[in-house]
Design an enzyme around this catalytic site. Structure first.
Site, mmCIF file in Angstrom:
data_model
loop_
_atom_site.group_PDB
_atom_site.id
_atom_site.type_symbol
_atom_site.label_atom_id
_atom_site.label_comp_id
_atom_site.label_asym_id
_atom_site.label_seq_id
_atom_site.Cartn_x
_atom_site.Cartn_y
_atom_site.Cartn_z
ATOM 1 N N LYS A 35 0.840 -1.210 0.000
ATOM 2 C CA LYS A 35 0.000 0.000 0.000
ATOM 3 C C LYS A 35 0.873 1.257 0.000
ATOM 4 O O LYS A 35 2.083 1.182 0.216
ATOM 5 C CB LYS A 35 -0.946 -0.012 1.194
ATOM 6 C CG LYS A 35 -0.275 0.037 2.537
ATOM 7 C CD LYS A 35 -1.307 -0.119 3.642
ATOM 8 C CE LYS A 35 -0.631 -0.199 4.985
ATOM 9 N NZ LYS A 35 -1.290 0.553 6.015
ATOM 10 N N TYR A 256 17.205 29.609 7.394
ATOM 11 C CA TYR A 256 16.066 30.347 7.945
ATOM 12 C C TYR A 256 16.165 30.452 9.458
ATOM 13 O O TYR A 256 16.488 29.476 10.139
ATOM 14 C CB TYR A 256 14.749 29.650 7.572
ATOM 15 C CG TYR A 256 14.395 29.827 6.116
ATOM 16 C CD1 TYR A 256 14.044 31.075 5.605
ATOM 17 C CD2 TYR A 256 14.416 28.745 5.244
ATOM 18 C CE1 TYR A 256 13.726 31.241 4.266
ATOM 19 C CE2 TYR A 256 14.094 28.897 3.904
ATOM 20 C CZ TYR A 256 13.751 30.153 3.425
ATOM 21 O OH TYR A 256 13.441 30.318 2.096
ATOM 22 N N MET A 304 12.920 24.297 1.302
ATOM 23 C CA MET A 304 12.086 23.528 0.375
ATOM 24 C C MET A 304 12.913 22.659 -0.573
ATOM 25 O O MET A 304 12.589 21.502 -0.831
ATOM 26 C CB MET A 304 11.183 24.471 -0.431
ATOM 27 C CG MET A 304 10.169 23.715 -1.271
ATOM 28 S SD MET A 304 9.157 24.770 -2.307
ATOM 29 C CE MET A 304 8.129 25.599 -1.122
HETATM 30 C C1 LIG Z 1 -4.109 -3.771 8.393
HETATM 31 C C2 LIG Z 1 -2.631 -3.673 8.216
HETATM 32 N N1 LIG Z 1 -1.908 -4.789 8.073
HETATM 33 C C3 LIG Z 1 -0.577 -4.762 7.916
HETATM 34 C C4 LIG Z 1 0.115 -3.573 7.888
HETATM 35 C C5 LIG Z 1 1.611 -3.580 7.753
HETATM 36 O O1 LIG Z 1 2.181 -3.089 8.923
HETATM 37 P P1 LIG Z 1 3.756 -2.949 9.066
HETATM 38 O O2 LIG Z 1 4.188 -1.970 8.028
HETATM 39 O O3 LIG Z 1 3.972 -2.453 10.450
HETATM 40 O O4 LIG Z 1 4.302 -4.300 8.815
HETATM 41 C C6 LIG Z 1 -0.591 -2.379 8.043
HETATM 42 C C7 LIG Z 1 0.145 -1.116 8.019
HETATM 43 O O5 LIG Z 1 -0.209 -0.080 8.470
HETATM 44 C C8 LIG Z 1 -2.004 -2.430 8.209
HETATM 45 O O6 LIG Z 1 -2.722 -1.305 8.373
#
Ligand SMILES: Cc1ncc(COP(=O)(O)O)c(C=O)c1O
Length: 368
Positions: A35, A256, A304
């Site tokens: 993801k 800055y 930036m």
């Molecule tokens: C539902 C779920 N499973 C697995 C993971 C993977 O977690 P990690 O990156 O700590 O292994 C996440 C990450 O946020 C998650 O939300």
């Protein structure tokens, strides 16, 4: 020269880390969490590097799954939060996805749907994270509804997420695990519980499936690193160069608000990387960087497009010198992203996912 900022992505390291997750849990299958564009590493490239090695991938939403399918990825893909609208079920079916069911409206929508083939479903339990999932006392009834709907749901698993698997104090983790073990036994359900910290540190939480995320990218999520987590390899190296060098007299400020003042006659290197690239502006003076593979530190607020580093003790550093903001330098020296994150009062997850599209990704390895 073109602006010299790159995110070098080592796909062999990704495969190494995936194998580690798998080897730590020999009785489980490991679903690779891709993801958020594979935590900023590029989901399509990472999926291609892991295809054939990982039996399934996980993403947060349909759009992320569509991107992978459009790139020709055929490995099963799990939607970690299921659908956000009932009409997404048609796309779930068309793309052959697996889905989480975490709430009543999702359950009702699924059971009202008439798929040509049943959809693999992971029933999410809220075992203590208090984010998504059915309360434990309702899980048996929901499970039964799914079991008695074989036209809609197949390959049922019980899924949950740990709030504290990374922490030294095991008490809340053990409370969640005990609850889940009792539920799984009562239902005879295969489980998917372990994220990266539980994959690394809690074999008792390994289920039919685990869900490692950040560890695949070399992030060590544990509050106290372990023998296993020290075997992780960094996947992303955020690499730039010095584009200017300044000689300062003692007492002169940098950047800055003049946050940093030279405590002695100093040399300051200006690096082509800033918060407009995703480098965290919260980085304090002293945040480590590697210049020509040697450790030094940020001096002055991050701008930036640029940041400034103290190169007083690296006399051969000059315009064009290599700067590594995290990852592995040309001489092999490693600056862990977790260490940088601590100086920014954050975690490696936000630094990695925060690298902006302006930074070109350059891929290495990953085949065979
Ligand atoms: C539902 C779920 N499973 C697995 C993971 C993977 O977690 P990690 O990156 O700590 O292994 C996440 C990450 O946020 C998650 O939300």
């Amino acid at each position: 020269m073109a602006r010299p900022l790159l995110a070098d992505i080592d796909l062999d390291a990704l495969r190494h880390n995936y194998r580690l997750a798998r080897d730590l849990a020999p009785h489980s299958r490991a679903l690779a969490v891709l993801k958020a564009d594979a935590y900023g590493h590029g989901a399509v490239a990472c999926a291609r590097a892991l295809e054939g090695l990982a039996p399934a991938f996980a993403v947060a939403c349909l759009e992320e799954a569509e991107t992978l399918r459009e790139a020709g990825i055929v490995t099963p893909i799990m939607l970690l939060e299921g659908v956000f609208e009932a009409r997404e079920l048609e796309r779930v079916e068309a793309l052959g996805l697996w889905m989480v069911v975490h709430s009543d409206w999702q359950l009702d929508a699924l059971l009202a749907h008439r798929p040509a083939r049943p959809i693999p479903v992971w029933l999410k339990v809220d075992s203590g994270m208090h984010r998504l999932g059915f309360p434990p006392e309702r899980v048996e009834a929901v499970w039964k509804r799914l079991v008695t709907a074989p036209a809609q749901a197949c390959d049922l698993h019980l899924m949950s997420h740990f709030a504290t698997a990374d922490a030294l104090d095991p008490s809340y983790f053990q409370h969640q695990l005990a609850l889940l073990e009792a539920l799984a036994e009562r239902l005879g359900a295969p489980t998917c519980l372990a994220n990266s910290p539980a994959t690394l540190a809690w074999p008792e939480a390994h289920g039919a499936w685990n869900r490692p995320g950040v560890m695949l990218y070399g992030g060590d999520p544990l509050e106290a690193s372990s023998e296993a987590s020290r075997r992780l390899k960094p996947v992303m190296t955020l690499r730039s160069r010095l584009i200017a060098v300044r000689e300062l007299a003692a007492g002169e400020p940098v950047g800055y608000a003049g946050r940093w003042r030279a405590p002695r006659p100093s040399r300051i290197g200006v690096v082509a990387a800033g918060y407009g690239d995703g480098y965290d502006r919260h980085a304090v003076d002293g945040t480590p960087v590697l210049v020509e593979g040697r450790r030094t530190a940020i001096a002055g607020k991050v701008s930036m497009d640029m940041l400034t580093v103290d190169i007083t003790d690296i006399p051969d550093a000059e315009i064009g010198s290599e700067v590594v903001l995290w990852g592995r330098a040309a001489n092999g020296e490693v600056l862990p992203v977790d260490e940088v994150a601590r100086y920014c009062d954050t975690i490696s997850y936000t630094l990695l996912t925060g690298v902006l599209p302006r930074v070109p990704r350059r891929y290495h390895g990953g085949f065979g």
